[in-house]
Design a protein around this motif. Structure first.
Motif, PDB file in Angstrom:
ATOM      1  N   ASP A 283       0.845  -1.195   0.000  1.00 19.02           N
ATOM      2  CA  ASP A 283       0.000   0.000   0.000  1.00 19.02           C
ATOM      3  C   ASP A 283       0.885   1.251   0.000  1.00 19.02           C
ATOM      4  O   ASP A 283       1.403   1.659   1.027  1.00 19.02           O
ATOM      5  CB  ASP A 283      -0.917  -0.012   1.228  1.00 19.02           C
ATOM      6  N   ALA A 286      -0.235   4.609   2.228  1.00 18.79           N
ATOM      7  CA  ALA A 286      -0.422   4.490   3.681  1.00 18.79           C
ATOM      8  C   ALA A 286      -0.217   5.793   4.430  1.00 18.79           C
ATOM      9  O   ALA A 286      -0.825   6.024   5.475  1.00 18.79           O
ATOM     10  CB  ALA A 286       0.508   3.409   4.239  1.00 18.79           C
ATOM     11  N   GLY A 290      -4.079   5.225   3.689  1.00 18.40           N
ATOM     12  CA  GLY A 290      -4.011   3.905   3.084  1.00 18.40           C
ATOM     13  C   GLY A 290      -5.195   3.549   2.203  1.00 18.40           C
ATOM     14  O   GLY A 290      -6.330   3.950   2.454  1.00 18.40           O
ATOM     15  N   CYS A 292      -5.863   0.331   1.716  1.00 14.05           N
ATOM     16  CA  CYS A 292      -6.380  -0.883   2.361  1.00 14.05           C
ATOM     17  C   CYS A 292      -6.774  -0.548   3.786  1.00 14.05           C
ATOM     18  O   CYS A 292      -6.041   0.147   4.503  1.00 14.05           O
ATOM     19  CB  CYS A 292      -5.331  -1.988   2.343  1.00 14.05           C
ATOM     20  N   SER A 295      -4.096  -1.293   6.484  1.00 16.26           N
ATOM     21  CA  SER A 295      -2.739  -0.759   6.362  1.00 16.26           C
ATOM     22  C   SER A 295      -2.349   0.089   7.567  1.00 16.26           C
ATOM     23  O   SER A 295      -3.156   0.863   8.085  1.00 16.26           O
ATOM     24  CB  SER A 295      -2.613   0.093   5.101  1.00 16.26           C
ATOM     25  N   ILE A 308       0.081  -7.301   4.657  1.00 16.80           N
ATOM     26  CA  ILE A 308      -0.217  -5.938   4.207  1.00 16.80           C
ATOM     27  C   ILE A 308       0.918  -5.015   4.650  1.00 16.80           C
ATOM     28  O   ILE A 308       1.158  -4.856   5.844  1.00 16.80           O
ATOM     29  CB  ILE A 308      -1.557  -5.438   4.768  1.00 16.80           C
ATOM     30  N   GLY A 310       2.348  -1.306   4.712  1.00 21.82           N
ATOM     31  CA  GLY A 310       2.015   0.108   4.557  1.00 21.82           C
ATOM     32  C   GLY A 310       3.269   0.942   4.366  1.00 21.82           C
ATOM     33  O   GLY A 310       4.144   0.972   5.229  1.00 21.82           O
TER      34      GLY A 310
END
Length: 370
Positions: A283, A286, A290, A292, A295, A308, A310
């Motif tokens: 990601d 972030a 982020g 996600c 993240s 994941i 970040g």
């Protein structure tokens, strides 16, 4: 005019705004270049390299006291802001829309501020566009980082023991970083898919060998070359269109950011639950919240069998190349802004108008003082 080159204070950033090569070119233009001690050390540039180029090595205090122009990459921290003097000019990525209080302090100190991240996306400004130069490296590095973190290889490989299928890579956001991520993943042999709210990026993604997942955006498109915040309806339809590819992906790279706002949420925890066990998400957004939901900036989170990571769009880990490109952007920008070592203050020029955020202690908005 005296240019002071400051060492970056942001944790983990190894870059430097001006390299010895560019320092020499600035000196040839008539500037007096002074560099904070060890400013380039983390990018493999020694103090002696700057000295050989004709620059002098100084302390941070000396630079703030005597420089006409102060240059760095990241926003000035609070201690640095308080050291600014009336009439000084600062040039950096100020991210002024998300740091309004910093702009207020700069104005209160009677200084002038140019924000490199506010560069307009026009052809005349391409060689000054630090977002493009840095994002290009970030897209490359994201794929390399993903390759290291994955438990699979990218290419199809046929062996006596059997055939290994190629990895599947999904890229969210087909800007400069996304395009480089696509190109790098394809070179490594992966099957690549990509998506973006800007339908004009479809041809670019496909030209690099990616399958573009098209979602009708109903005219949402972009603004000034940057992606806009998607509507709830578009976000819902994008999830529906992309989920099939997301759940099959071995590596997902997200690059979607909107200047001055929180990064758009593209991957929810519920979606992560349905991804392949062992999949990796890089990601790059972030720092702004982020793309996600899971993240965390500068951390690796393993949840529901998915890793994941970040991180940011800033390519600190390839700081030598990143510094070189950033310095060239800054040199071109200074040449554009000045004539005979003096600033032209041409507020009719689009580049100057859009990047000049604080002018002699007054905050400007869209070419007007406020």
């Amino acid at each position: 005019m005296i240019i002071g080159v400051l060492k970056e204070t942001q944790k983990g950033d190894n870059r430097v705004a001006i390299t010895p090569k560019i320092a020499k070119q600035l000196i040839e233009k008539g500037f007096d270049v002074r560099v904070e001690e060890d400013a380039g050390a983390n990018s493999s540039y020694k103090n002696s390299d700057y000295s050989k180029a004709g620059a002098s090595i100084r302390t941070k205090e000396d630079l703030f006291k005597n420089s006409d122009i102060l240059i760095k990459i990241n926003p000035f921290d609070n201690k640095e802001l308080e050291k600014l003097k009336k009439g000084q000019i600062v040039i950096a990525q100020l991210f002024h829309k998300s740091h309004p209080n910093d702009m207020k302090i700069i104005a209160e100190r009677g200084a002038t501020a140019y924000s490199m991240d506010a560069m307009p996306r026009i052809s005349r400004a391409q060689d000054m566009d630090v977002l493009s130069s840095q994002n290009n490296l970030a897209g490359y590095k994201a794929v390399i980082k993903g390759a290291y973190e994955m438990t699979k290889i990218f290419p199809l490989m046929m062996t006596a023991a059997g055939t290994i299928s190629p990895a599947r890579v999904l890229v969210y956001g087909v800007g400069v970083a996304g395009l480089q991520a696509i190109a790098t993943a394809k070179r490594l042999g992966a099957i690549v898919e990509a998506t973006d709210i800007r339908t004009e990026t479809k041809e670019q993604a496909e030209s690099l060998g990616a399958k573009f997942i098209l979602v009708d955006n109903n005219g949402e498109e972009s603004e000034g070359g940057y992606a806009k915040v998607a509507s709830e309806d578009y976000a819902r339809r994008q999830k529906e269109a992309v989920d099939k590819s997301l759940f099959k992906a071995d590596l997902v790279i997200t690059t979607a950011m909107v200047p001055g706002r929180r990064s758009p949420l593209l991957i929810t925890e519920e979606q992560v639950k349905q991804m392949q066990n062992g999949a990796v998400i890089i990601d790059l957004a972030a720092a702004q919240g982020g793309n996600c939901e899971l993240s965390v900036m500068n951390k690796t989170v393993v949840k529901h069998g998915v890793k994941i990571i970040g991180t940011t769009i800033a390519p600190e880990s390839v700081s030598t190349n990143a510094s070189d490109l950033y310095a060239k952007n800054t040199f071109n920008y200074l040449v554009h802004l000045t004539e005979g070592n003096q600033f032209k203050w041409d507020l009719e020029d689009q580049i100057t108008d859009e990047t000049l955020i604080v002018y002699n202690g007054t905050i400007r908005q869209n070419g007007k003082t406020s």
